[in-house]
Design a protein around this motif. Structure first.
Motif, PDB file in Angstrom:
ATOM      1  N   GLN A  39      -8.029   4.055  -3.804  1.00 27.57           N
ATOM      2  CA  GLN A  39      -7.111   3.909  -2.680  1.00 27.57           C
ATOM      3  C   GLN A  39      -6.471   5.257  -2.394  1.00 27.57           C
ATOM      4  O   GLN A  39      -6.052   5.959  -3.323  1.00 27.57           O
ATOM      5  CB  GLN A  39      -6.029   2.879  -2.998  1.00 27.57           C
ATOM      6  N   GLU A  40      -6.390   5.639  -1.132  1.00 27.86           N
ATOM      7  CA  GLU A  40      -5.780   6.913  -0.743  1.00 27.86           C
ATOM      8  C   GLU A  40      -4.326   6.700  -0.353  1.00 27.86           C
ATOM      9  O   GLU A  40      -4.014   5.850   0.482  1.00 27.86           O
ATOM     10  CB  GLU A  40      -6.526   7.542   0.426  1.00 27.86           C
ATOM     11  N   GLY A 296       0.209   4.434   2.676  1.00 28.88           N
ATOM     12  CA  GLY A 296      -1.168   4.485   3.137  1.00 28.88           C
ATOM     13  C   GLY A 296      -1.263   5.288   4.404  1.00 28.88           C
ATOM     14  O   GLY A 296      -0.298   5.431   5.153  1.00 28.88           O
TER      15      GLY A 296
END
Length: 477
Positions: A39-40, A296
């Motif tokens: 996940q970024e 996010g």
């Protein structure tokens, strides 16, 4: 609206990125871990992180930093603009980006790109700098402090100027109120003059050398879990961290510097500012450090709001991490040993403590005319200064049911002078699986009792001095 003196941050903004996942196997084509479920997460970095943290604490913040039209610059602006007033400096090149690959909560590797540097100052930047009551220079050696160095030097003698230095940057301007290197940075700056080792004696001598060399009013060397050592020319003072946490410390130095600068701007003494900064940095790490600031790439940054909104964000964050939210309520009019004991015990049974505080009008309805003795702003400030208190939320009703329905704590704490069945909040907490508990309370302590004792002492003093005063008055006639 911001709380406290507005803060101006001058420095180099970065874009920080975390690639977060789990690493439980090696790649078949090379002996390297494979990151699954990646996940970024993005957050402002460098001076932008310092500005963001100060704004999230409720302070009005302006950031002067090089930002261009590249993708990373646009992303940092998007993350900051709900929180911070941005005054851009021209940027030559692409904004620096730092990417951490995280597995199991620990960094595996860091990737850096972007070599952009400040290309000059602007009239608008000089204008906001000239008007600033307190300035934090967050130097990340990419030119922002250099292009405004003459203005910063002129400002230093009469302004609360805090300088967070970088080993590859230039020294602070003379006259800085406080300089905040890490222990490693301090040794690097001192060079051959730095004693061997990292014991407190060596740190103290290094801080003394840097205070003299930089002609600074004070140098606070941050020491991680050991707290910070402050040197002001009269000898060292150690400000220890009152709690130990092993979480992600990325950004703790920015939190320390931003907090110290804000407190100095509010009129605190340097030692008070360092104490508050150590407490804030410790709390920042305890709450999760950098991950509490991440968002996010399509998410909006959370704006700073009223204390209640800060408390709600904290409660959501702790619950999401699987932690225990503890809440305690009261007027806390004259803060005394009984209050402190209760709050310290409450913090020890969970992962955060939120104090639900009666507003001034609510206190008057409960305690009568003449109360509270201390107005709301002062009561909030005193509570937030306690290491054991993570957030304060204010309610205007007679009881905190509405506020609790929003916070939804796992545990609601009251002193032992109540009975659980007498607490109207007990049934409410049971509705979401929470629990009301009683904690031991120190006997003989209460705000009302303290006020009564003070009034009695004043009356005795007046009766004792009245005859002497009357005689003196007769003699003068």
């Amino acid at each position: 609206m911001g709380e406290g003196t507005p803060l101006l941050v001058v420095g180099d903004a970065l874009l920080d990125r975390d690639l977060v996942g789990t690493a439980e196997r090696l790649a078949p084509d090379a002996p390297v871990p494979v990151l699954d479920g990646c996940q970024e997460l993005l957050r402002p970095g460098g001076a932008a992180l310092a500005a963001c943290l100060a704004a999230r604490a409720g302070r009005a913040v302006t950031l002067v930093a090089p930002l261009g039209t590249d993708t990373a610059s646009r992303q940092v602006r998007a993350l900051l603009e709900p929180l911070v007033t941005v005054v851009p400096l021209p940027l030559d090149g692409a904004l620096a980006e730092k990417t951490r690959v995280m597995a199991g909560g620990r960094p595996v590797v860091r990737l850096d790109r972007g070599d952009g540097r400040a290309a000059g100052a602007t009239g608008r930047a000089r204008e906001v700098l000239a008007q600033a009551p307190v300035v934090l220079v967050a130097d990340y050696a990419r030119g922002a402090a250099d292009v405004l160095r003459a203005e910063l030097a002129a400002l230093a003698p009469g302004t609360a100027l805090v300088w967070d230095p970088h080993p590859r940057g230039r020294p602070p301007v003379p006259g800085a109120r406080l300089v905040t290197p890490t222990g490693e940075e301090a040794r690097c700056f001192a060079g051959a003059a730095a004693p061997e080792g990292d014991g407190l004696g060596a740190v103290a001598r290094t801080a003394a050398e840097l205070t003299r060399r930089w002609r600074a009013a004070g140098v606070a060397v941050t020491l991680g879990r050991r707290g910070a050592l402050l040197h002001q020319g009269e000898g060292p003072m150690l400000v220890p961290a009152t709690a130990q946490h092993s979480g992600d410390a990325c950004g703790a130095g920015d939190c320390f510097a931003a907090t110290a600068a804000g407190l100095l701007g509010d009129g605190a003494l340097p030692v008070e500012a360092v104490q508050g900064a150590v407490a804030a940095a410790t709390r920042y790490v305890a709450e999760g450090g950098a991950r509490t600031v991440t968002t996010g790439p399509s998410s909006a940054a959370i704006p700073a709001g009223a204390p209640e909104e800060d408390a709600l964000r904290l409660a959501r964050r702790v619950r999401a991490a699987g932690g225990t939210v503890v809440a305690a309520g009261g007027c806390f009019d004259l803060l005394h040993a009984g209050h402190v004991s209760l709050l310290q015990q409450a913090r020890g049974i969970g992962d955060c403590l939120i104090v639900c505080l009666n507003s001034d009008a609510s206190v008057r309805r409960r305690k009568g005319a003449g109360r509270p003795f201390n107005h709301l702003a002062d009561r909030v400030r005193v509570l937030r200064a306690l290491q054991c208190v993570d957030a304060v939320a204010v309610f205007d009703e007679d009881t905190p049911e509405r506020l609790l329905s929003r916070l939804r704590p796992h545990i609601w704490v009251k002193g032992g002078d109540y009975a659980v069945e007498q607490l109207p909040e007990a049934a409410q907490l049971a509705g979401w699986g929470g629990q009301a508990v009683l904690l031991p309370y120190l006997d003989g302590r209460s705000s009302t009792l303290l006020a009564t004792r003070a009034a009695d002492s004043l009356a005795v003093a007046r009766r004792t001095t009245a005859p002497a005063d009357a005689g003196a008055a007769t003699g003068r006639r």
